[in-house]
Enzyme design. Sequence first.
Site, PDB file in Angstrom:
ATOM      1  N   TYR A 155     -69.532 -36.851   6.360  1.00  0.00           N
ATOM      2  CA  TYR A 155     -68.765 -37.778   5.518  1.00  0.00           C
ATOM      3  C   TYR A 155     -69.696 -38.568   4.596  1.00  0.00           C
ATOM      4  O   TYR A 155     -69.473 -38.658   3.380  1.00  0.00           O
ATOM      5  CB  TYR A 155     -67.972 -38.723   6.412  1.00  0.00           C
ATOM      6  CG  TYR A 155     -67.207 -39.802   5.678  1.00  0.00           C
ATOM      7  CD1 TYR A 155     -65.951 -39.541   5.136  1.00  0.00           C
ATOM      8  CD2 TYR A 155     -67.729 -41.090   5.560  1.00  0.00           C
ATOM      9  CE1 TYR A 155     -65.239 -40.538   4.475  1.00  0.00           C
ATOM     10  CE2 TYR A 155     -67.023 -42.095   4.903  1.00  0.00           C
ATOM     11  CZ  TYR A 155     -65.788 -41.817   4.362  1.00  0.00           C
ATOM     12  OH  TYR A 155     -65.088 -42.807   3.718  1.00  0.00           O
ATOM     13  N   SER A 211     -68.140 -44.794  -0.913  1.00  0.00           N
ATOM     14  CA  SER A 211     -68.137 -45.517   0.356  1.00  0.00           C
ATOM     15  C   SER A 211     -69.473 -46.224   0.539  1.00  0.00           C
ATOM     16  O   SER A 211     -70.509 -45.772   0.015  1.00  0.00           O
ATOM     17  CB  SER A 211     -67.917 -44.552   1.522  1.00  0.00           C
ATOM     18  OG  SER A 211     -68.179 -45.171   2.769  1.00  0.00           O
TER      19      SER A 211
END
Length: 285
Positions: free
Chosen positions: A190, A177
């Site tokens: 995350y 990500s």
Amino acid sequence: MSDKQTLPAQHQDRQPGLESAMHPQPVYISDDYRAAGKLEGKVAIITGGDSGIGRAVAVHYAREGADVVIVYLNEHEDAEITRDAVNACGREAVLYSGDAASEGFCRKVVEETMARWGHLDLVVNNAAEQHPQERLEDISEDQWEQTFRTNMFAMFQLTKAALPHMQAGSAIINTASITAYKGNATLLDYSSTKGSIVSFTRSLAQNLAPRNIRVNAVAPGPIWTPLIPSTFDADKVASFGAETPMQRPGQPAEVAPAFVYLGCSDSSYVSGQVLHVNGGAVVNG
């Protein structure tokens, strides 16, 4: 609509989110995509393959000639839609619902894949979850552990189960990500898992180079998937992706070709790398 609005305001009160409840529906394959048989005869396992980026990868892989094993948690309706889309490409899709962080579950998926096809060529570690919190103190130990189990432990377990059956020329592709590079003030756990995925990718690529198994990652920016309305409130969803240079969120169909490239022989000299599909953000990583 304000200048910052990119999507209709919406929110889903469940995780994982459901693609069938999103509006507009994400685009998982574009009309101008031209397959070239780049994965003909291959077999791929894709976690989080029921929807979003996972669905797009499954359909692109099928268009390129691969059969796919779709691993997902409990989004049965979405998974069945993905299976039907793969079947419509003339390829086979098998569904497995369960916890990808479970060693026993991953071993079962791999063993049954081998029993069915006799080979395993591609592993796409894509399953993920996220839970925004304003302060580190608001993140419970249970949340921290659960995020790492889904995003990182599942990657470890499936890869470990798959590797004894993967031959030279196989490929592993992990979903990282942009948060691994830029961070995110409200997605501390995350973002930490995604940074771990980058390091895991680079290290495993070195470890497996003598076996001629390539390991790479894709680091998406803001992509319109069920994770978004199931994570953020309606106002934040309405401006999702507006901060990118392209001033919009990406579609899963715009990410999946990167997974095709990394899974096929076009990338035969590429390993330990991360492709950034993020709407133009420069992250120098």
